[in-house]
Design an enzyme around this catalytic site. Structure first.
Site, PDB file in Angstrom:
ATOM      1  N   ARG A 158       6.878  42.787 -17.473  1.00 54.73           N
ATOM      2  CA  ARG A 158       7.346  41.447 -17.058  1.00 54.73           C
ATOM      3  C   ARG A 158       6.843  40.809 -17.861  1.00 54.73           C
ATOM      4  O   ARG A 158       5.547  39.888 -17.910  1.00 54.73           O
ATOM      5  CB  ARG A 158       7.507  40.779 -15.469  1.00 54.73           C
ATOM      6  CG  ARG A 158       8.887  41.088 -15.112  1.00 54.73           C
ATOM      7  CD  ARG A 158       8.708  41.435 -13.905  1.00 54.73           C
ATOM      8  NE  ARG A 158       8.917  39.963 -13.211  1.00 54.73           N
ATOM      9  CZ  ARG A 158       9.010  39.034 -11.567  1.00 54.73           C
ATOM     10  NH1 ARG A 158       9.711  39.750 -11.375  1.00 54.73           N
ATOM     11  NH2 ARG A 158       9.126  38.066 -12.056  1.00 54.73           N
TER      12      ARG A 158
ATOM     13  N   ARG B 289       0.337  43.745 -10.317  1.00 53.04           N
ATOM     14  CA  ARG B 289       0.938  44.020 -11.069  1.00 53.04           C
ATOM     15  C   ARG B 289       1.461  44.733 -12.896  1.00 53.04           C
ATOM     16  O   ARG B 289       1.948  45.606 -13.395  1.00 53.04           O
ATOM     17  CB  ARG B 289       2.406  43.510 -11.024  1.00 53.04           C
ATOM     18  CG  ARG B 289       4.160  44.312 -11.271  1.00 53.04           C
ATOM     19  CD  ARG B 289       4.886  43.554 -10.687  1.00 53.04           C
ATOM     20  NE  ARG B 289       5.120  42.000 -10.760  1.00 53.04           N
ATOM     21  CZ  ARG B 289       6.379  41.428 -10.116  1.00 53.04           C
ATOM     22  NH1 ARG B 289       7.009  41.711  -9.216  1.00 53.04           N
ATOM     23  NH2 ARG B 289       6.174  40.328  -9.936  1.00 53.04           N
TER      24      ARG B 289
ATOM     25  N   ARG C 256      16.459  29.081  -4.460  1.00 56.64           N
ATOM     26  CA  ARG C 256      15.158  27.723  -4.538  1.00 56.64           C
ATOM     27  C   ARG C 256      14.636  25.955  -5.340  1.00 56.64           C
ATOM     28  O   ARG C 256      14.192  25.853  -5.714  1.00 56.64           O
ATOM     29  CB  ARG C 256      14.550  28.795  -6.096  1.00 56.64           C
ATOM     30  CG  ARG C 256      14.239  30.142  -6.069  1.00 56.64           C
ATOM     31  CD  ARG C 256      13.978  30.800  -7.329  1.00 56.64           C
ATOM     32  NE  ARG C 256      12.771  31.484  -7.807  1.00 56.64           N
ATOM     33  CZ  ARG C 256      12.557  32.154  -8.006  1.00 56.64           C
ATOM     34  NH1 ARG C 256      13.937  33.064  -7.456  1.00 56.64           N
ATOM     35  NH2 ARG C 256      11.362  33.334  -8.113  1.00 56.64           N
TER      36      ARG C 256
ATOM     37  N   LYS D 258       9.017  39.376  -1.289  1.00 59.33           N
ATOM     38  CA  LYS D 258      10.799  39.190  -1.603  1.00 59.33           C
ATOM     39  C   LYS D 258      10.893  40.587  -1.653  1.00 59.33           C
ATOM     40  O   LYS D 258      12.266  41.239  -0.899  1.00 59.33           O
ATOM     41  CB  LYS D 258      11.158  38.145  -1.732  1.00 59.33           C
ATOM     42  CG  LYS D 258      10.967  36.369  -1.158  1.00 59.33           C
ATOM     43  CD  LYS D 258      11.417  35.330  -2.488  1.00 59.33           C
ATOM     44  CE  LYS D 258      11.443  35.276  -3.456  1.00 59.33           C
ATOM     45  NZ  LYS D 258       9.214  35.088  -4.465  1.00 59.33           N
TER      46      LYS D 258
ATOM     47  N   ARG E 142       5.048  29.016 -12.580  1.00 60.89           N
ATOM     48  CA  ARG E 142       6.226  29.364 -11.207  1.00 60.89           C
ATOM     49  C   ARG E 142       5.616  28.926 -10.335  1.00 60.89           C
ATOM     50  O   ARG E 142       6.176  28.757  -9.205  1.00 60.89           O
ATOM     51  CB  ARG E 142       6.342  30.811 -11.521  1.00 60.89           C
ATOM     52  CG  ARG E 142       6.769  31.578 -12.360  1.00 60.89           C
ATOM     53  CD  ARG E 142       6.278  33.067 -12.577  1.00 60.89           C
ATOM     54  NE  ARG E 142       6.743  33.615 -11.361  1.00 60.89           N
ATOM     55  CZ  ARG E 142       6.126  35.070 -11.468  1.00 60.89           C
ATOM     56  NH1 ARG E 142       5.319  36.131 -12.631  1.00 60.89           N
ATOM     57  NH2 ARG E 142       6.914  35.936 -10.649  1.00 60.89           N
TER      58      ARG E 142
HETATM   59  P1  B4P Z   1       7.353  40.900  -5.110  1.00 64.00           P
HETATM   60  O1  B4P Z   1       8.517  42.034  -4.462  1.00 64.00           O
HETATM   61  O2  B4P Z   1       7.898  41.148  -6.969  1.00 64.00           O
HETATM   62  O3  B4P Z   1       7.934  39.568  -5.512  1.00 64.00           O
HETATM   63  P2  B4P Z   1       8.720  38.987  -5.392  1.00 64.00           P
HETATM   64  O4  B4P Z   1       8.402  37.420  -4.478  1.00 64.00           O
HETATM   65  O5  B4P Z   1      10.108  39.452  -5.121  1.00 64.00           O
HETATM   66  O6  B4P Z   1       9.033  37.907  -6.435  1.00 64.00           O
HETATM   67  P3  B4P Z   1       8.840  36.897  -7.479  1.00 64.00           P
HETATM   68  O7  B4P Z   1       9.311  35.664  -7.070  1.00 64.00           O
HETATM   69  O8  B4P Z   1       7.827  36.679  -9.058  1.00 64.00           O
HETATM   70  O9  B4P Z   1      10.293  37.661  -8.808  1.00 64.00           O
HETATM   71  P4  B4P Z   1      11.807  36.350  -8.682  1.00 64.00           P
HETATM   72  O10 B4P Z   1      12.117  38.186  -9.105  1.00 64.00           O
HETATM   73  O11 B4P Z   1      12.300  36.540  -7.364  1.00 64.00           O
HETATM   74  O12 B4P Z   1       5.806  41.347  -5.263  1.00 64.00           O
HETATM   75  C1  B4P Z   1       5.132  41.156  -6.530  1.00 64.00           C
HETATM   76  C2  B4P Z   1       3.838  41.758  -6.886  1.00 64.00           C
HETATM   77  O13 B4P Z   1       3.419  42.177  -5.239  1.00 64.00           O
HETATM   78  C3  B4P Z   1       4.414  43.631  -6.473  1.00 64.00           C
HETATM   79  O14 B4P Z   1       3.455  43.578  -7.493  1.00 64.00           O
HETATM   80  C4  B4P Z   1       4.466  43.896  -5.184  1.00 64.00           C
HETATM   81  O15 B4P Z   1       4.041  45.895  -5.367  1.00 64.00           O
HETATM   82  C5  B4P Z   1       3.123  43.444  -4.396  1.00 64.00           C
HETATM   83  N1  B4P Z   1       3.006  43.194  -3.218  1.00 64.00           N
HETATM   84  C6  B4P Z   1       4.342  42.700  -2.674  1.00 64.00           C
HETATM   85  N2  B4P Z   1       4.274  42.793  -1.531  1.00 64.00           N
HETATM   86  C7  B4P Z   1       2.671  42.700  -0.876  1.00 64.00           C
HETATM   87  C8  B4P Z   1       1.567  43.198  -0.140  1.00 64.00           C
HETATM   88  N3  B4P Z   1       2.106  42.851   1.405  1.00 64.00           N
HETATM   89  N4  B4P Z   1       0.623  43.138  -0.131  1.00 64.00           N
HETATM   90  C9  B4P Z   1       0.521  43.667  -1.575  1.00 64.00           C
HETATM   91  N5  B4P Z   1       0.853  44.000  -2.565  1.00 64.00           N
HETATM   92  C10 B4P Z   1       2.242  43.138  -2.377  1.00 64.00           C
HETATM   93  O16 B4P Z   1      11.805  35.439  -9.979  1.00 64.00           O
HETATM   94  C11 B4P Z   1      11.562  35.567 -11.303  1.00 64.00           C
HETATM   95  C12 B4P Z   1      12.349  34.411 -11.877  1.00 64.00           C
HETATM   96  O17 B4P Z   1      13.309  34.633 -12.195  1.00 64.00           O
HETATM   97  C13 B4P Z   1      12.364  33.255 -11.575  1.00 64.00           C
HETATM   98  O18 B4P Z   1      11.070  32.374 -12.172  1.00 64.00           O
HETATM   99  C14 B4P Z   1      12.624  31.792 -12.373  1.00 64.00           C
HETATM  100  O19 B4P Z   1      12.534  31.999 -14.168  1.00 64.00           O
HETATM  101  C15 B4P Z   1      14.106  33.770 -12.433  1.00 64.00           C
HETATM  102  N6  B4P Z   1      15.109  32.508 -11.315  1.00 64.00           N
HETATM  103  C16 B4P Z   1      15.139  33.596 -10.218  1.00 64.00           C
HETATM  104  N7  B4P Z   1      15.997  33.498  -9.576  1.00 64.00           N
HETATM  105  C17 B4P Z   1      16.512  31.954  -8.938  1.00 64.00           C
HETATM  106  C18 B4P Z   1      16.669  31.627  -9.413  1.00 64.00           C
HETATM  107  N8  B4P Z   1      17.858  31.088  -7.781  1.00 64.00           N
HETATM  108  N9  B4P Z   1      16.987  29.768  -9.491  1.00 64.00           N
HETATM  109  C19 B4P Z   1      16.661  29.979 -10.444  1.00 64.00           C
HETATM  110  N10 B4P Z   1      15.852  30.434 -10.989  1.00 64.00           N
HETATM  111  C20 B4P Z   1      15.913  31.794 -10.615  1.00 64.00           C
END
Ligand code: B4P
Length: 191
Positions: free
Chosen positions: A138, A126, A87, A13, A149
């Site tokens: 992280r 990562r 979420r 995302k 998660r």
């Molecule tokens: P990201 O792009 O970082 O993944 P994400 O889906 O954004 O991350 P996530 O859900 O874990 O984190 P968030 O900060 O929202 O990609 C992950 C990895 O994959 C990277 O290394 C990237 O390079 C690689 N990658 C991406 N696309 C790829 C592809 N096509 N092919 C290969 N590799 C690829 O949340 C973190 C925490 O914050 C949650 O657990 C929670 O505690 C809190 N939080 C955030 N929002 C919240 C909410 N609305 N409500 C309650 N808690 C919340």
């Protein structure tokens, strides 16, 4: 245009949101980034959320909705990308209300589909890359937190797929391809 990027942890995302910012001059609202910023700045809220995030659990709806409410008052440029928000169903209802107050609406909810095995691999990768480069890892990018998660995602966030499908707003993309392929798929959906 206002869109939501919905998907499990590590679905990409944040990665795709940043590409959309470059291509469409939109504003990325990542609740994960906002919470990490609060944690790093050592504010009272940051102290409260640090442990919750490290465990891999969701932060309370009240805190997260408050963060989004503040950002909606700012510049909207080409529109908002909600990255990792909502979420929970309570967050989804709150977002609908906040957008309605501003006379805005949602244009699309993009669900990024990735299997659990790939998600875990990406997140572990990562952490390994950061460690090898001497960068901070992280706190939630470890096997125990990732398991929680994912459990949190299936219990509290996955119901949003049905919620937005019922509203006719859901579009799904295969998130398994390379970053550029996923970017192309999202671009085709948004037109
Ligand atoms: P990201 O792009 O970082 O993944 P994400 O889906 O954004 O991350 P996530 O859900 O874990 O984190 P968030 O900060 O929202 O990609 C992950 C990895 O994959 C990277 O290394 C990237 O390079 C690689 N990658 C991406 N696309 C790829 C592809 N096509 N092919 C290969 N590799 C690829 O949340 C973190 C925490 O914050 C949650 O657990 C929670 O505690 C809190 N939080 C955030 N929002 C919240 C909410 N609305 N409500 C309650 N808690 C919340």
């Amino acid at each position: 245009m206002n869109i939501i990027l919905l998907g499990p942890p590590g679905a990409g995302k944040g990665t795709q949101a940043q590409l959309l910012v470059q291509e469409r001059d939109m504003i990325q609202l990542s609740t994960g980034d906002m919470l990490r910023e609060a944690k790093d700045s050592g504010t009272e809220m940051g102290k409260i959320v640090a442990d919750v995030m490290a465990r891999g659990e969701l932060v309370t709806d009240e805190i997260v909705i408050g963060l989004i409410r503040e950002k909606l008052d700012g510049d909207r440029k080409g529109g908002f990308i909600f990255d990792g928000f909502p979420r929970t169903l309570a967050q989804a209802d709150a977002l609908a209300g906040l957008l309605a107050e501003k006379g805005e609406s949602l244009d699309a909810v993009i669900e990024m589909q990735v299997d659990d095995e790939t998600l875990v691999k990406r997140i572990v990768n990562r952490a390994e890359e950061a460690r090898a480069a001497g960068k901070p890892v992280r706190a939630d990018d470890n096997a125990d937190s990732v398991r929680i998660r994912l459990m949190e995602y299936y219990k509290k966030t996955a119901p949003l797929i049905g919620y937005y499908h019922a509203k006719g707003q859901l579009k799904s993309v295969d998130g398994l391809g390379a970053i550029d392929e996923v970017r192309g798929a999202i671009g085709s959906l948004l037109g």
